[in-house]
Scaffold this motif. Sequence first.
Motif, short mmCIF file in Angstrom:
data_model
loop_
_atom_site.label_atom_id
_atom_site.label_comp_id
_atom_site.label_asym_id
_atom_site.label_seq_id
_atom_site.Cartn_x
_atom_site.Cartn_y
_atom_site.Cartn_z
N VAL A 207 0.78 -12.09 -2.57
CA VAL A 207 1.35 -11.02 -2.53
C VAL A 207 0.62 -9.85 -3.70
CG1 VAL A 207 3.74 -10.35 -4.17
CG2 VAL A 207 3.30 -12.77 -2.77
N LEU A 208 0.87 -8.78 -3.38
CA LEU A 208 0.03 -7.28 -3.72
C LEU A 208 1.05 -6.51 -4.05
CD1 LEU A 208 -3.27 -5.70 -2.42
CD2 LEU A 208 -1.61 -4.82 -3.75
N PRO A 209 1.69 -6.32 -5.09
CA PRO A 209 2.28 -5.38 -5.46
C PRO A 209 1.54 -3.63 -6.00
CG PRO A 209 2.72 -6.67 -7.31
CD PRO A 209 1.53 -7.00 -6.46
N THR A 210 2.16 -2.99 -5.75
CA THR A 210 1.62 -1.82 -5.89
C THR A 210 2.23 -0.13 -6.12
OG1 THR A 210 -0.71 -0.39 -5.41
CG2 THR A 210 1.01 -0.58 -3.47
N TYR A 211 1.80 0.56 -6.69
CA TYR A 211 3.08 2.14 -7.49
C TYR A 211 1.51 2.75 -7.31
CZ TYR A 211 5.95 5.14 -9.61
OH TYR A 211 6.53 5.85 -9.87
N ASN A 212 1.07 3.91 -6.75
CA ASN A 212 1.32 5.44 -6.56
C ASN A 212 -0.68 4.80 -7.28
OD1 ASN A 212 3.09 6.93 -6.32
ND2 ASN A 212 3.33 7.02 -7.93
N ARG A 213 -1.15 3.56 -6.49
CA ARG A 213 -2.93 3.38 -6.56
C ARG A 213 -3.40 3.08 -5.07
NH1 ARG A 213 -3.07 -0.04 -10.72
NH2 ARG A 213 -2.96 0.68 -12.57
N CYS A 214 -3.06 4.41 -4.21
CA CYS A 214 -4.33 4.18 -2.92
C CYS A 214 -5.74 5.08 -3.22
CB CYS A 214 -3.71 5.91 -1.96
SG CYS A 214 -3.38 6.91 -3.27
N THR A 215 -5.65 4.90 -4.46
CA THR A 215 -7.70 4.90 -4.43
C THR A 215 -8.05 3.25 -4.52
OG1 THR A 215 -7.33 7.45 -5.12
CG2 THR A 215 -9.03 6.52 -5.91
N GLU A 216 -7.08 3.07 -5.59
CA GLU A 216 -7.36 1.65 -5.68
C GLU A 216 -7.80 1.03 -5.09
OE1 GLU A 216 -5.94 3.59 -8.11
OE2 GLU A 216 -6.95 3.23 -9.62
N LEU A 217 -6.35 1.02 -3.91
CA LEU A 217 -5.73 0.11 -3.20
C LEU A 217 -7.00 -0.64 -2.16
CD1 LEU A 217 -3.63 -1.84 -2.39
CD2 LEU A 217 -2.02 0.02 -0.95
N ILE A 218 -7.36 0.30 -1.71
CA ILE A 218 -8.07 0.02 -0.52
C ILE A 218 -9.36 -1.05 -0.67
CG2 ILE A 218 -9.66 1.94 -0.98
CD1 ILE A 218 -8.81 0.05 2.73
N ASN A 219 -9.83 -1.27 -2.30
CA ASN A 219 -10.97 -1.98 -1.91
C ASN A 219 -9.98 -3.38 -2.77
OD1 ASN A 219 -13.09 -0.26 -1.82
ND2 ASN A 219 -13.11 0.14 -3.98
N SER A 220 -9.30 -3.46 -3.05
CA SER A 220 -7.66 -4.60 -3.52
C SER A 220 -8.11 -5.28 -1.92
CB SER A 220 -6.85 -3.96 -4.75
OG SER A 220 -6.63 -5.20 -4.69
N ILE A 221 -7.63 -4.45 -0.91
CA ILE A 221 -6.97 -5.26 0.23
C ILE A 221 -8.16 -5.50 1.08
CG2 ILE A 221 -6.08 -4.51 2.63
CD1 ILE A 221 -4.67 -2.47 0.78
N ARG A 222 -9.18 -5.53 1.20
CA ARG A 222 -10.60 -5.13 1.48
C ARG A 222 -10.95 -6.93 1.05
NH1 ARG A 222 -13.14 0.27 2.93
NH2 ARG A 222 -12.59 0.81 4.64
#
Length: 303
Positions: A9-24
Motif C-alpha cells: 500500500v503506497l499513499p501519495t499526494y503531490n509527490r510525482c517527482t519522488e514517486l517513480i523511484n519509490s514505485i520502481r
Amino acid sequence: MNERLVSVVLPTYNRCTELINSIRSILNQTYKELELIIVDDASVDNTESIVSGLKDSRIRYIRNTINVGAAESRNIGIRSALGKWVAFQDSDDEWLPFKLERCLEVLINNPAVSGVYSGFWRIVEGERQYWPLTLPPNKSNRLYHSLLWRNYVDTPTAVVERVVLNKINGFDSTMPRYQDWELFIRIAKNHRMLFIRDPLVLSYYSNTGISANKKRGLKALKIIYSKNKNEIIKNRTLNAYWMHYLGDEESSYGNFIKGQKKMLDAVKYDPLNLRYIVKLMLSVLCRSNIQYILLKQHLRKLC
C-alpha cells in the motif's frame, strides 16, 4: 486470499517527482508475488499520468475524490488488499531490492508471528544514519511494553497480516501525528512482531513532511498517553517518563504552567532523575519557548 501474495500500500499526494523511484523499488523486488496499490490522495500534479505510464499488471491505482490524509489512504489500501500480507511504502522512500524476500523468509519461518519490521537507513541531506538509534527487544512478546517508551517501527519497514490490520480497524485517521506509533502499539498488545536488524529501506527525511510538523505532536502524544494510560501508570518510571515528555512539549510551545505541572509529576514519580529536575527548573526560569528550547539544546551539548 492469496497465501503468498503481498499487498503493498503506497499513499501519495503531490509527490510525482519522488514517486517513480519509490514505485520502481517495489516492482524491482526479488520477491515478485506482490500487488502494488497506489492510493492517490486527490493529487493535483502529474501523479495519475505517471502511474498510467507504468505498464505492470501488478499495479492497482485508486484515486481519492477528496484529500483524506495518509492514514486514511492507507486504510483504503488495506481494505482493497487481496494478499495475506500487507506492506507499506511512502512515496518518497525506497526499498532495497531484497526487502520483501527477507521479510517473508522470517515470517514463513515463524508462523506464530503476525508481522515483522526492520532497521532502515535515514538519509538527511545525503548523510546516512542507521535507525532505530536504540535497538528494540529481540523477543517479540516484549515489543508492546517497549513501544510504550518510544516508537521502533517505521511504517515502510513493516509487513503485517491483513487479518490483523482488519481486526484492529487499521490506522486511526483522527490522529494528528504519530499514526504509525499508535497503530503498532495496538498491534503489539495482542500480536507478535519480530525485528529484522538488517536495514531494508532508504528513508529520505524532509522538513516539509508530516514528520516535521511539530505543532500536531503534542496533541498526538496526549492521545497516545490517554489510550494507554491504564498500562503506563502501572510503572512509576514509565509514567514519569511520559509526564516529562508531555511537560517538555508543553514548555517547548510556551505553555509553562502546564509544562511545570507535568514536570513536577515526573519528579514526583522519579525523584532521582536529574534530567527531569533540570527541565523543571528551565520551565520555571524561562520567559519564552525560544529561550527554553535554546537553553535545552545548550545543556544537551554540554552533557
